[in-house]
Design an enzyme around this catalytic site. Structure first.
Site, PDB file in Angstrom:
ATOM      1  CD  GLU A 196      -2.613  -1.202   2.603  1.00  0.00           C
ATOM      2  OE1 GLU A 196      -2.615  -0.198   3.338  1.00  0.00           O
ATOM      3  OE2 GLU A 196      -3.213  -2.246   2.872  1.00  0.00           O
ATOM      4  CB  CYS A 254       2.511   7.487   3.366  1.00  0.00           C
ATOM      5  SG  CYS A 254       2.752   6.241   4.630  1.00  0.00           S
ATOM      6  CB  CYS A 302       5.857  -5.486   9.252  1.00  0.00           C
ATOM      7  SG  CYS A 302       7.033  -4.786  10.436  1.00  0.00           S
ATOM      8  CB  CYS A 304       3.149  -3.247  16.397  1.00  0.00           C
ATOM      9  SG  CYS A 304       4.894  -2.805  16.292  1.00  0.00           S
ATOM     10  CB  CYS A 320       0.502  -2.381  13.319  1.00  0.00           C
ATOM     11  SG  CYS A 320       1.046  -2.207  11.610  1.00  0.00           S
ATOM     12  CB  CYS A 360       0.239   0.946   6.463  1.00  0.00           C
ATOM     13  SG  CYS A 360       0.954   0.396   8.013  1.00  0.00           S
TER      14      CYS A 360
HETATM   15  N1  SAH Z   1       7.470   0.192  10.890  1.00  0.00           N
HETATM   16  C1  SAH Z   1       7.653   1.585  11.055  1.00  0.00           C
HETATM   17  C2  SAH Z   1       6.999   2.415   9.981  1.00  0.00           C
HETATM   18  C3  SAH Z   1       5.668   1.973   9.474  1.00  0.00           C
HETATM   19  S1  SAH Z   1       4.331   2.122  10.590  1.00  0.00           S
HETATM   20  C4  SAH Z   1       7.178   2.013  12.431  1.00  0.00           C
HETATM   21  O1  SAH Z   1       6.553   1.225  13.108  1.00  0.00           O
HETATM   22  O2  SAH Z   1       7.492   3.128  12.816  1.00  0.00           O
HETATM   23  C5  SAH Z   1       4.044   3.882  10.581  1.00  0.00           C
HETATM   24  C6  SAH Z   1       3.430   4.421  11.846  1.00  0.00           C
HETATM   25  O3  SAH Z   1       2.051   4.017  11.974  1.00  0.00           O
HETATM   26  C7  SAH Z   1       4.131   3.958  13.121  1.00  0.00           C
HETATM   27  O4  SAH Z   1       4.302   5.037  13.992  1.00  0.00           O
HETATM   28  C8  SAH Z   1       3.152   2.954  13.653  1.00  0.00           C
HETATM   29  O5  SAH Z   1       3.342   2.739  15.011  1.00  0.00           O
HETATM   30  C9  SAH Z   1       1.827   3.602  13.298  1.00  0.00           C
HETATM   31  N2  SAH Z   1       0.674   2.727  13.344  1.00  0.00           N
HETATM   32  C10 SAH Z   1       0.561   1.427  12.978  1.00  0.00           C
HETATM   33  N3  SAH Z   1      -0.699   0.980  13.174  1.00  0.00           N
HETATM   34  C11 SAH Z   1      -1.401   2.019  13.664  1.00  0.00           C
HETATM   35  C12 SAH Z   1      -2.759   2.184  14.070  1.00  0.00           C
HETATM   36  N4  SAH Z   1      -3.632   1.196  14.029  1.00  0.00           N
HETATM   37  N5  SAH Z   1      -3.141   3.402  14.531  1.00  0.00           N
HETATM   38  C13 SAH Z   1      -2.236   4.434  14.586  1.00  0.00           C
HETATM   39  N6  SAH Z   1      -0.966   4.340  14.219  1.00  0.00           N
HETATM   40  C14 SAH Z   1      -0.541   3.143  13.771  1.00  0.00           C
HETATM   41 FE1  SF4 Z   2       5.745  -3.198  11.585  1.00  0.00          FE
HETATM   42 FE2  SF4 Z   2       3.369  -2.106  11.954  1.00  0.00          FE
HETATM   43 FE3  SF4 Z   2       5.036  -2.358  14.012  1.00  0.00          FE
HETATM   44 FE4  SF4 Z   2       5.592  -0.578  12.067  1.00  0.00          FE
HETATM   45  S1  SF4 Z   2       3.853  -0.531  13.454  1.00  0.00           S
HETATM   46  S2  SF4 Z   2       6.999  -2.053  13.029  1.00  0.00           S
HETATM   47  S3  SF4 Z   2       4.759  -1.680  10.281  1.00  0.00           S
HETATM   48  S4  SF4 Z   2       4.131  -4.045  12.865  1.00  0.00           S
END
Ligand code: SAH
Ligand code: SF4
Length: 346
Positions: free
Chosen positions: A91, A104, A111, A115, A118, A332
């Site tokens: 995406e 973006c 990944c 997390c 996410c 994302c």
């Molecule tokens: N992997 C990297 C970059 C991609 S994620 C990282 O984790 O920083 C980009 C941002 O979106 C990160 O700050 C991540 O914590 C946040 N993010 C992921 N899922 C989310 C959600 N459901 N709501 C808000 N922020 C989210």
């Molecule tokens: Fe990976 Fe999502 Fe965690 Fe970023 S926020 S490190 S994309 S699992």
């Protein structure tokens, strides 16, 4: 095996073409074509047919195809599902701000970091993207909208520092004068906190903005939502951040997703303020995007206001990120997931 010509630096292309008996200026011409986004060697009109045939045998050009596009009714944010030469999908999101277009982009398909809040993390890991695949996301969006992108955030799918070499290559290519020429000051890289890579990146002394996804003020909460914290706890992460700031002179942006009842109390804010005290940094609060199945909810407005007040009183600067494209699930991982489900039900 043909090589990925779109991920090559000009210096590398010069070396390769020298082996084929071609002069350096020829390499520069071809580099310009490739970086301008041609999809086939036959578009290189100032390159002889004979050389084009040699190129076709030895190299391939990777590009992104639009599989799906969602346009937000509120703010014109456009979210794309793009596929690459092997059919893998990621995406990308194009956002319009008063100062221009920001894209973006994704750095990995999926990944490994897992997390819990996410959608990408919950979907697992498929593969790293090449530098040319990162570039091709920008090109697909530019082409589709007839615009030029001026800012880039590496905040799509994937953990950029887990694909370190390809991401660094992308950064150098996208900022090269004969390439898209987008300066490092217009690029942000977001990481969940891979500590050894932060030290490595600091040595590069790039002028980009490093965003660190903190999302918690202590190890107890952070390890629950971000498994990476068990390997690299907050203390070590912040030590690496201090080093990064010292080396680069650049302010770090800490991302903090506000999750109702998990990390959003005034006590959490006070603990966060204490940990970030004296650092050249900014805190970016993001009301968490409730991803299906995670059970997390956005913090309420009053809660966020109160949290900011505690941070500001302690001398930190904090803002709430404007959420663009909320009606199209612009954060994302969600579109790819829906797309995969559709494929399965067909
Ligand atoms: N992997 C990297 C970059 C991609 S994620 C990282 O984790 O920083 C980009 C941002 O979106 C990160 O700050 C991540 O914590 C946040 N993010 C992921 N899922 C989310 C959600 N459901 N709501 C808000 N922020 C989210
Ligand atoms: Fe990976 Fe999502 Fe965690 Fe970023 S926020 S490190 S994309 S699992």
């Amino acid at each position: 095996m043909p090589k990925d010509i779109g991920s090559m630096y000009l210096s590398e292309l010069k070396e390769e073409l020298a082996l084929l008996g071609e002069p350096a200026y020829r390499a520069a011409q071809i580099y310009k074509w490739v970086q301008s986004g041609v999809k086939s060697f036959d578009e290189m009109t100032n390159v002889s047919k004979k050389l084009r045939e040699i190129l076709i045998k030895n190299y391939y050009i990777s590009f992104a195809t639009i599989e799906k596009k969602l346009i937000s009714d509120y703010d014109d944010t456009r979210k794309y599902l793009l596929s690459f030469n092997d059919g893998e999908t990621v995406e990308s999101v194009l956002m319009k701000y008063h100062h221009g277009y920001t894209s973006c982009i994704s750095t990995q398909a999926g990944c490994k970091m897992g997390c819990t809040f996410c959608a990408t993390g919950q979907g697992g890991f498929f593969r790293d993207l090449t530098a040319s695949e990162m570039l091709s996301q920008l090109r697909a969006e530019q082409e589709d909208n007839g615009i030029r992108i001026s800012n880039i955030v590496l905040m799509g799918m994937g953990e950029p520092l887990d694909n370190y070499d390809n991401v660094l290559r992308f950064l150098h290519l996208v900022s090269s004068e004969d390439g898209m020429n987008i300066g490092m000051r217009h690029i942000s890289l977001s990481t969940c906190g891979l500590v050894p890579r932060i030290y490595e990146l600091a040595e590069e002394r790039l002028q980009l903005t490093l965003s660190v996804s903190l999302h918690a003020p202590n190890d107890q909460i952070r390890s629950r939502t971000m498994p990476v914290n068990r390997k690299y706890p907050i203390g070590e992460l912040l030590k690496a951040c201090r080093y990064y700031i010292e080396k680069t002179g650049r302010r770090i942006s800490f991302e903090y997703a506000m999750i109702d009842g998990v990390n959003d109390s005034d006590a959490n804010a006070a603990e966060l303020a204490l940990r970030l005290k004296g650092m050249l940094c900014h805190v970016n609060l993001i009301p968490v995007n409730a991803v299906g199945g995670t059970g997390y909810k956005k913090s309420r407005q009053e809660r966020i206001r109160s949290f900011i007040a505690v941070l500001e009183k302690a001398g930190l600067t904090a803002t709430v990120r404007r959420t663009l494209g909320s009606d199209i699930n612009a954060s994302c991982g969600q579109l790819r997931r829906a797309y995969k489900k559709e494929e399965k039900t067909e």
